[in-house]
Design a protein around this motif. Structure first.
Motif, PDB file in Angstrom:
ATOM      1  N   ARG A   1       0.832  -1.208   0.000  1.00  0.00           N
ATOM      2  CA  ARG A   1       0.000   0.000   0.000  1.00  0.00           C
ATOM      3  C   ARG A   1       0.867   1.258   0.000  1.00  0.00           C
ATOM      4  NH1 ARG A   1      -1.024   3.098   4.126  1.00  0.00           N
ATOM      5  NH2 ARG A   1      -2.758   4.541   4.040  1.00  0.00           N
TER       6      ARG A   1
ATOM      7  N   GLN B   1       3.947   1.515  -1.010  1.00  0.00           N
ATOM      8  CA  GLN B   1       4.649   1.575  -2.296  1.00  0.00           C
ATOM      9  C   GLN B   1       3.739   2.143  -3.385  1.00  0.00           C
ATOM     10  OE1 GLN B   1       5.820  -2.511  -2.789  1.00  0.00           O
ATOM     11  NE2 GLN B   1       7.618  -2.292  -1.478  1.00  0.00           N
ATOM     12  N   VAL B   2       2.477   1.749  -3.382  1.00  0.00           N
ATOM     13  CA  VAL B   2       1.526   2.248  -4.384  1.00  0.00           C
ATOM     14  C   VAL B   2       1.268   3.740  -4.180  1.00  0.00           C
ATOM     15  CG1 VAL B   2      -0.868   2.087  -5.209  1.00  0.00           C
ATOM     16  CG2 VAL B   2       0.471   0.005  -4.812  1.00  0.00           C
TER      17      VAL B   2
ATOM     18  N   ALA C   1       3.293   5.920  -2.902  1.00  0.00           N
ATOM     19  CA  ALA C   1       4.504   6.618  -3.363  1.00  0.00           C
ATOM     20  C   ALA C   1       4.587   6.598  -4.892  1.00  0.00           C
ATOM     21  CB  ALA C   1       5.747   5.984  -2.746  1.00  0.00           C
ATOM     22  N   ARG C   2       4.294   5.446  -5.498  1.00  0.00           N
ATOM     23  CA  ARG C   2       4.327   5.329  -6.961  1.00  0.00           C
ATOM     24  C   ARG C   2       3.414   6.365  -7.617  1.00  0.00           C
ATOM     25  NH1 ARG C   2       1.069   0.437  -9.064  1.00  0.00           N
ATOM     26  NH2 ARG C   2      -0.573   1.963  -8.694  1.00  0.00           N
ATOM     27  N   ASP C   3       2.221   6.539  -7.034  1.00  0.00           N
ATOM     28  CA  ASP C   3       1.229   7.469  -7.582  1.00  0.00           C
ATOM     29  C   ASP C   3       1.365   8.870  -6.993  1.00  0.00           C
ATOM     30  OD1 ASP C   3       0.308   5.351  -9.095  1.00  0.00           O
ATOM     31  OD2 ASP C   3      -1.407   4.929  -7.799  1.00  0.00           O
ATOM     32  N   GLU C   4       2.462   9.099  -6.287  1.00  0.00           N
ATOM     33  CA  GLU C   4       2.787  10.407  -5.701  1.00  0.00           C
ATOM     34  C   GLU C   4       1.677  10.960  -4.807  1.00  0.00           C
ATOM     35  OE1 GLU C   4       3.982  12.749  -9.095  1.00  0.00           O
ATOM     36  OE2 GLU C   4       5.886  11.664  -9.237  1.00  0.00           O
TER      37      GLU C   4
ATOM     38  N   GLN D   1      -6.078   8.905  -8.105  1.00  0.00           N
ATOM     39  CA  GLN D   1      -6.103   8.596  -9.524  1.00  0.00           C
ATOM     40  C   GLN D   1      -7.491   8.756 -10.133  1.00  0.00           C
ATOM     41  OE1 GLN D   1      -2.961   7.835 -11.202  1.00  0.00           O
ATOM     42  NE2 GLN D   1      -2.624   8.894  -9.254  1.00  0.00           N
TER      43      GLN D   1
ATOM     44  N   PRO E   1       0.294  -4.784  -6.970  1.00  0.00           N
ATOM     45  CA  PRO E   1       0.307  -3.344  -7.244  1.00  0.00           C
ATOM     46  C   PRO E   1      -0.377  -2.960  -8.555  1.00  0.00           C
ATOM     47  CG  PRO E   1       2.484  -4.090  -6.570  1.00  0.00           C
ATOM     48  CD  PRO E   1       1.640  -5.316  -6.769  1.00  0.00           C
ATOM     49  N   SER E   2      -0.419  -3.876  -9.524  1.00  0.00           N
ATOM     50  CA  SER E   2      -1.093  -3.547 -10.784  1.00  0.00           C
ATOM     51  C   SER E   2      -2.610  -3.515 -10.618  1.00  0.00           C
ATOM     52  CB  SER E   2      -0.693  -4.540 -11.885  1.00  0.00           C
ATOM     53  OG  SER E   2      -1.205  -5.827 -11.608  1.00  0.00           O
TER      54      SER E   2
END
Length: 84
Positions: free
Chosen positions: A18, A20-21, A23-26, A30, A57-58
Motif C-alpha cells: 500500500r 509503495q503504491v 509513493a508510486r502514484d505520488e 487517480q 500493485p497492478s
C-alpha cells in the motif's frame, strides 16, 4: 476500511505494498487528482478477486478517502460510468 478476520488487507505485506503504491502514484488520487491520497483502491475489489490480488500493485491505485468510499466494492468500470 473495515476488515474482517482473515482479510488480506490486515496483513503486514498489504501495508507495505500500500505504501509503495501511494509513493508510486505520488499520493495523488487517480480518480479526482486530489493531492491528498491516503488510501489505496483495488481496481478489482478484494471481495470479488483472488486473495493474492489484494497484494498486486497492478490492481491498486492511490485514492483519496472520498473517492474510495464512493467507489466501495463496485468495479472500476461501474464507478467511472456513474462519475465520481
Amino acid at each position: 476500511m473495515s476488515t474482517k478476520r482473515g482479510d488480506p488487507r490486515s496483513k503486514r505485506k498489504y501495508k507495505l505494498v500500500r505504501l509503495q503504491v501511494l509513493a508510486r502514484d505520488e499520493f495523488t488520487c487517480q480518480y479526482c487528482f486530489s493531492p491528498d491520497a491516503t488510501t489505496v483502491d483495488h481496481i478489482v475489489p478484494v471481495s470479488r478477486s483472488e486473495p493474492d490480488m489484494a497484494y498486486d500493485p497492478s490492481n491498486m491505485l492511490a485514492c483519496c478517502v472520498r473517492c474510495n468510499s464512493a467507489k466501495g466494492s463496485r468495479s472500476q468500470r461501474s464507478f467511472l460510468a456513474k462519475g465520481a
